[in-house]
Scaffold this active site. Structure first.
Site, mmCIF file in Angstrom:
data_model
loop_
_atom_site.group_PDB
_atom_site.id
_atom_site.type_symbol
_atom_site.label_atom_id
_atom_site.label_comp_id
_atom_site.label_asym_id
_atom_site.label_seq_id
_atom_site.Cartn_x
_atom_site.Cartn_y
_atom_site.Cartn_z
ATOM 1 N N CYS A 159 37.400 37.472 47.509
ATOM 2 C CA CYS A 159 36.137 37.953 48.074
ATOM 3 C C CYS A 159 35.006 37.262 47.337
ATOM 4 C CB CYS A 159 35.970 39.456 47.864
ATOM 5 S SG CYS A 159 37.497 40.382 47.927
ATOM 6 N N GLU A 207 26.304 43.414 51.970
ATOM 7 C CA GLU A 207 26.849 42.158 52.460
ATOM 8 C C GLU A 207 27.075 42.152 53.962
ATOM 9 O OE1 GLU A 207 29.338 40.472 48.669
ATOM 10 O OE2 GLU A 207 30.507 41.536 50.184
#
Length: 235
Positions: free
Chosen positions: A89, A151
């Site tokens: 990630c 995000e």
């Protein structure tokens, strides 16, 4: 740089990345509106006061037995240390090769870069064309009182057998899991057994998409599951 001094306890590698890496700022429709340091993009105070939203990606790498590679984030990570999550990630950076929007190529380039950085997976083992972007989700998640995430996350799936050589600055541990083993991990995390924690974005993907998409992985029909038009706003 007063904050840098205040954060002298921060691991040197993580501190360098926090100030050198420029994330891509986007609006809620994923249009690029600017860039800022990784540091500012993860400071909850900035996220809340300036509504800073940055582009990110989450890689889900499966081997030929259709087991998913998980990583445990290193103890020195600024956000979510020692938390278990999907394979990799991170964020595309504000640079030409990672801003390419056509077919999410910029994000796929960034994913290839970070798989090498974090897990020692060589680029030849994970060609950019082998990633299937399945969707985008928007979420916000505090890590502790100071740090957090806000995000717009691209979800990238790839099926490859790879050699893994984790970077201890980034990764504490790795393991492959099948669906039943993942369900057991979820049960342990929910019960608080052994201090096991899962990242909030991984949990959102698991709860909303993963098991359905896993079937497409096994059938080789991932493209049928892909929806890059929708931005799923999840909390």
């Amino acid at each position: 740089m007063g904050d840098a001094v205040a954060d002298s306890a921060m691991d040197a590698v993580q501190r360098r990345l926090m100030f050198e890496d420029e994330c891509i700022l986007v609006d809620e429709n994923d249009h690029v509106v600017g860039h800022d340091t990784k540091y500012n993009c993860h400071l909850m105070e900035k996220i809340e006061s300036e509504n800073l939203l940055h582009r990110a990606f989450s890689v889900f790498l499966f081997n030929s037995k259709y087991e998913l590679l998980l990583q445990q984030r290193s103890a020195t990570k600024v956000t979510f240390p020692l938390v278990w999550t999907n394979t990799c990630c991170s964020h595309p950076l504000y640079r030409e090769s990672e801003l390419i929007e056509e077919g999410a190529l910029g994000v796929r380039n960034a994913a290839q870069r970070k798989l090498l950085d974090e897990l020692g997976i060589v680029p030849e083992a994970v060609p950019v064309d082998a990633f299937t972007p399945l969707g985008r989700m928007l979420y916000k998640a505090p890590s502790d009182g100071k740090w957090g995430e806000h995000e717009l996350d691209y979800l990238l799936f790839i099926v490859r057998d790879v050699k893994v050589n984790p970077n201890p600055d980034e990764v504490a541990d790795v393991k492959y899991v099948n669906r039943d083993e993942l369900k057991e991990l979820l049960r342990k995390a929910d019960a608080g057994e052994g201090g096991l924690k899962l990242s909030p974005w991984f949990r959102l993907v698991v709860d909303n998409f993963l098991l359905k998409w896993w079937e497409h992985v096994e059938k080789g029909t991932l493209l049928e599951a892909s929806d890059m038009k929708t931005i799923h706003k999840l909390t």
